[in-house]
Scaffold this motif. Structure first.
Motif, PDB file in Angstrom:
ATOM      1  N   SER A  64       1.266  -8.917  18.902  1.00 29.36           N
ATOM      2  CA  SER A  64       0.308  -8.312  17.981  1.00 29.36           C
ATOM      3  C   SER A  64       0.093  -6.835  18.302  1.00 29.36           C
ATOM      4  N   TYR A  65       0.177  -6.463  19.575  1.00 32.85           N
ATOM      5  CA  TYR A  65      -0.044  -5.079  19.989  1.00 32.85           C
ATOM      6  C   TYR A  65       0.930  -4.141  19.267  1.00 32.85           C
ATOM      7  N   PHE A  66       2.200  -4.530  19.218  1.00 38.48           N
ATOM      8  CA  PHE A  66       3.210  -3.735  18.512  1.00 38.48           C
ATOM      9  C   PHE A  66       2.961  -3.756  17.008  1.00 38.48           C
ATOM     10  N   LEU A  67       2.661  -4.931  16.466  1.00 36.67           N
ATOM     11  CA  LEU A  67       2.494  -5.081  15.024  1.00 36.67           C
ATOM     12  C   LEU A  67       1.355  -4.235  14.485  1.00 36.67           C
ATOM     13  N   GLY A  68       0.344  -3.990  15.319  1.00 37.96           N
ATOM     14  CA  GLY A  68      -0.830  -3.267  14.854  1.00 37.96           C
ATOM     15  C   GLY A  68      -0.627  -1.788  14.618  1.00 37.96           C
ATOM     16  N   VAL A  69       0.461  -1.177  15.147  1.00 34.25           N
ATOM     17  CA  VAL A  69       0.613   0.279  15.026  1.00 34.25           C
ATOM     18  C   VAL A  69       2.021   0.707  14.616  1.00 34.25           C
ATOM     19  N   ASN A  70       2.773  -0.198  13.998  1.00 36.22           N
ATOM     20  CA  ASN A  70       4.157   0.175  13.669  1.00 36.22           C
ATOM     21  C   ASN A  70       4.597  -0.237  12.273  1.00 36.22           C
ATOM     22  N   ARG A  71       3.657  -0.371  11.347  1.00 33.42           N
ATOM     23  CA  ARG A  71       4.046  -0.688   9.973  1.00 33.42           C
ATOM     24  C   ARG A  71       4.596   0.559   9.280  1.00 33.42           C
ATOM     25  N   ASN A  72       5.237   0.319   8.131  1.00 31.57           N
ATOM     26  CA  ASN A  72       5.752   1.398   7.275  1.00 31.57           C
ATOM     27  C   ASN A  72       6.770   2.285   7.985  1.00 31.57           C
ATOM     28  N   LYS A  73       7.517   1.707   8.931  1.00 24.46           N
ATOM     29  CA  LYS A  73       8.515   2.479   9.670  1.00 24.46           C
ATOM     30  C   LYS A  73       9.874   1.798   9.596  1.00 24.46           C
ATOM     31  N   LEU A  74      10.915   2.605   9.626  1.00 26.78           N
ATOM     32  CA  LEU A  74      12.281   2.105   9.775  1.00 26.78           C
ATOM     33  C   LEU A  74      12.566   1.949  11.266  1.00 26.78           C
ATOM     34  N   GLY A  75      13.121   0.801  11.649  1.00 22.44           N
ATOM     35  CA  GLY A  75      13.336   0.516  13.056  1.00 22.44           C
ATOM     36  C   GLY A  75      14.770   0.755  13.494  1.00 22.44           C
ATOM     37  N   LEU A  76      14.950   1.670  14.466  1.00 21.81           N
ATOM     38  CA  LEU A  76      16.273   1.969  15.016  1.00 21.81           C
ATOM     39  C   LEU A  76      16.269   1.699  16.515  1.00 21.81           C
ATOM     40  N   ARG A 335     -14.264  -6.119   3.739  1.00 20.87           N
ATOM     41  CA  ARG A 335     -13.343  -6.478   2.648  1.00 20.87           C
ATOM     42  C   ARG A 335     -13.492  -5.511   1.483  1.00 20.87           C
ATOM     43  N   HIS A 336     -14.729  -5.181   1.148  1.00 22.78           N
ATOM     44  CA  HIS A 336     -14.967  -4.260   0.040  1.00 22.78           C
ATOM     45  C   HIS A 336     -14.284  -2.917   0.267  1.00 22.78           C
ATOM     46  N   ARG A 337     -14.293  -2.450   1.506  1.00 18.26           N
ATOM     47  CA  ARG A 337     -13.670  -1.166   1.829  1.00 18.26           C
ATOM     48  C   ARG A 337     -12.158  -1.272   1.992  1.00 18.26           C
ATOM     49  N   GLY A 338     -11.607  -2.475   1.855  1.00 22.09           N
ATOM     50  CA  GLY A 338     -10.168  -2.647   1.980  1.00 22.09           C
ATOM     51  C   GLY A 338      -9.643  -2.366   3.362  1.00 22.09           C
ATOM     52  N   MET A 339     -10.430  -2.700   4.387  1.00 22.14           N
ATOM     53  CA  MET A 339     -10.047  -2.349   5.750  1.00 22.14           C
ATOM     54  C   MET A 339      -9.216  -3.412   6.457  1.00 22.14           C
ATOM     55  N   VAL A 340      -8.860  -4.489   5.756  1.00 21.99           N
ATOM     56  CA  VAL A 340      -7.949  -5.491   6.318  1.00 21.99           C
ATOM     57  C   VAL A 340      -6.734  -5.602   5.408  1.00 21.99           C
ATOM     58  N   LEU A 341      -5.565  -5.337   5.970  1.00 26.98           N
ATOM     59  CA  LEU A 341      -4.308  -5.499   5.237  1.00 26.98           C
ATOM     60  C   LEU A 341      -3.771  -6.903   5.463  1.00 26.98           C
ATOM     61  N   GLU A 342      -3.262  -7.519   4.418  1.00 27.38           N
ATOM     62  CA  GLU A 342      -2.688  -8.851   4.525  1.00 27.38           C
ATOM     63  C   GLU A 342      -1.441  -8.932   3.638  1.00 27.38           C
ATOM     64  N   LYS A 343      -0.326  -9.303   4.257  1.00 27.58           N
ATOM     65  CA  LYS A 343       0.908  -9.450   3.493  1.00 27.58           C
ATOM     66  C   LYS A 343       1.898 -10.294   4.290  1.00 27.58           C
ATOM     67  N   ASP A 344       2.357 -11.383   3.694  1.00 25.74           N
ATOM     68  CA  ASP A 344       3.415 -12.218   4.286  1.00 25.74           C
ATOM     69  C   ASP A 344       3.117 -12.592   5.744  1.00 25.74           C
ATOM     70  N   TYR A 346       1.231 -11.052   7.777  1.00 31.04           N
ATOM     71  CA  TYR A 346       0.851  -9.863   8.555  1.00 31.04           C
ATOM     72  C   TYR A 346      -0.593  -9.498   8.212  1.00 31.04           C
ATOM     73  N   GLN A 347      -1.399  -9.304   9.246  1.00 34.38           N
ATOM     74  CA  GLN A 347      -2.761  -8.819   9.082  1.00 34.38           C
ATOM     75  C   GLN A 347      -2.971  -7.642  10.027  1.00 34.38           C
ATOM     76  N   ALA A 348      -3.671  -6.618   9.538  1.00 34.89           N
ATOM     77  CA  ALA A 348      -3.895  -5.433  10.368  1.00 34.89           C
ATOM     78  C   ALA A 348      -5.063  -4.645   9.815  1.00 34.89           C
ATOM     79  N   ILE A 349      -5.560  -3.741  10.629  1.00 35.68           N
ATOM     80  CA  ILE A 349      -6.572  -2.798  10.185  1.00 35.68           C
ATOM     81  C   ILE A 349      -5.912  -1.770   9.268  1.00 35.68           C
ATOM     82  N   ALA A 350      -6.508  -1.531   8.123  1.00 37.97           N
ATOM     83  CA  ALA A 350      -5.957  -0.579   7.160  1.00 37.97           C
ATOM     84  C   ALA A 350      -6.315   0.852   7.562  1.00 37.97           C
ATOM     85  N   SER A 351      -5.721   1.804   6.883  1.00 37.13           N
ATOM     86  CA  SER A 351      -6.037   3.206   7.139  1.00 37.13           C
ATOM     87  C   SER A 351      -7.470   3.503   6.708  1.00 37.13           C
TER      88      SER A 351
END
Length: 385
Positions: A64-76, A335-344, A346-351
């Motif tokens: 989870s530590y990695f998942l929380g700060v590495n979305r929206n990136k291409l992995g090489l 939830r109202h502020r959209g501060m939790v991302l959820e997809k497939d 994956y859950q994380a703190i939103a921007s």
């Protein structure tokens, strides 16, 4: 190469970022940029970012530590110590806007990719280095770690109960504020590049960023000469500004002026407190903090934290129930502020950075190790090994 489809590509669409960083400060910085549309290429060493193993919990083998700060990136996955890896990196940098790395100073130089070399080869590049202490000076070149920075830079000395031990802040605050400062520095340098056409080197250290957090303690010391002490949840300059027990749960009061104190006293059905000579001004309340705390503690036990905090807030008195992480993440306003991302799964703190026309977006989940290496290699026209 682009990531997924989103209703908006964000304010940084068209910005290409090469992220050689690992752990937290650098990845937190580049996730801010990625959330807002930058194309971020996360380059990991052959052993991977060590936070992939910092669990449990894990999702499909990644912590989870990695998942929380590495979305929206291409992995090489690249070995920058060998010629093929260096050639791959140079190809990536040809049209890159930003390079972020947190190698120990001297590592890139050892590989023939030092600051001067990169500035000469890629004059448009904004090169951001995150390190513990910088490259020179009494501590130059030494590795840096969040908790060590908290200890050395005074944060632990002012955190904890007055009669207790110096205590680490319960989250990696130095790493995260370093990432924030790095992102800010990058945006400043990109803005300046519009005028000069040139990139520049950004020297961001955990040491400096930890020191920058010492407000108001450093300001108090500069003026008084007194060494700041631990005060638990109480504020060194304001009263009442601390946690109190209620009939149900804890409440935090942050009463910053006399009008707020009057309103608090009225809601507690004891308006005479505001006229008490001991409590008429903030300086008076600080001087008689113990007596004030005993009175408020007694009165607040007649209320419930969540309900009374809501009443106080509506009256203009800063107050909040003390929530745990689960309570906060399930709070309706979260939830109202959209501060939790959820997809497939994956859950994380939103921007938390909200832009009206170009909001942050979730375009892709954190990449598997080396997930995009071959595709990017082909797009760059690099030869197969």
């Amino acid at each position: 190469m682009t990531l997924g489809n989103a209703a908006t590509q964000g304010a940084l669409q068209g910005c290409k970022v090469i992220d050689l960083s690992r752990v937290l400060g650098g990845p937190y910085c580049t996730q801010i940029l990625a959330d807002h549309g930058a194309e971020v290429f996360k380059v990991e060493p052959p052993t991977g970012d060590e936070t992939r193993g910092w669990g449990p919990p894990f999702l499909d083998g990644t912590a989870s530590y990695f998942l929380g700060v590495n979305r929206n990136k291409l992995g090489l996955a690249l070995d920058l110590s060998n010629p093929d890896g260096k050639a791959f990196l140079r190809a990536l940098l040809q049209d890159a806007d930003v390079l972020v790395e947190n190698f120990k100073p001297g590592t890139l130089e050892k590989w023939g990719l030092g600051v001067d070399v990169l500035q000469q080869a890629f004059p448009q590049l904004v090169h951001c280095r995150i390190s513990g202490f910088g490259a020179d000076g009494p501590l130059g070149g030494l590795p840096g770690y969040d908790a060590c920075a908290q200890a050395m830079c005074g944060l632990m000395s002012v955190n904890g109960d007055a009669d207790g031990e110096p205590t680490r802040v319960g989250l990696p605050v130095v790493d995260m504020v370093t990432g924030l400062n790095a992102a800010l520095a990058i945006l400043l340098a990109l803005n300046e590049r519009h005028r000069s056409g040139l990139g520049q080197f950004l020297d961001i250290t955990l040491f400096d960023c930890a020191i920058s957090l010492l407000h108001p303690h450093a300001a108090n010391y500069f003026l008084s000469g007194n060494i700041p002490q631990r005060t638990g949840n109480a504020h060194p300059n304001i009263a009442p500004y601390e946690t109190f027990r209620t009939a149900r749960g804890d409440i935090f009061l942050a009463v910053g002026n006399n009008r707020q104190f009057e309103l608090l006293a009225a809601e507690l059905q004891h308006p005479e407190l505001a006229a008490d000579a001991r409590f008429q001004s903030n300086a008076d309340r600080l001087k008689h903090r113990k007596a004030l705390g005993e009175i408020l503690g007694r009165l607040l036990k007649q209320h419930e934290a969540a309900d009374f905090a809501q009443i106080l807030l509506k009256k203009g008195v800063p107050a909040a129930p003390v929530l745990n992480v689960e309570e906060l993440l399930q709070h309706p306003h979260t939830r109202h502020r959209g501060m939790v991302l959820e997809k497939d799964g994956y859950q994380a703190i939103a921007s938390p950075i909200k832009l009206s026309r170009t909001p942050a977006g979730l375009r892709s989940l954190p990449p598997a190790f080396g997930e995009h290496t071959e595709a990017v290699k082909q797009a760059l026209g690099l030869p197969e090994p």
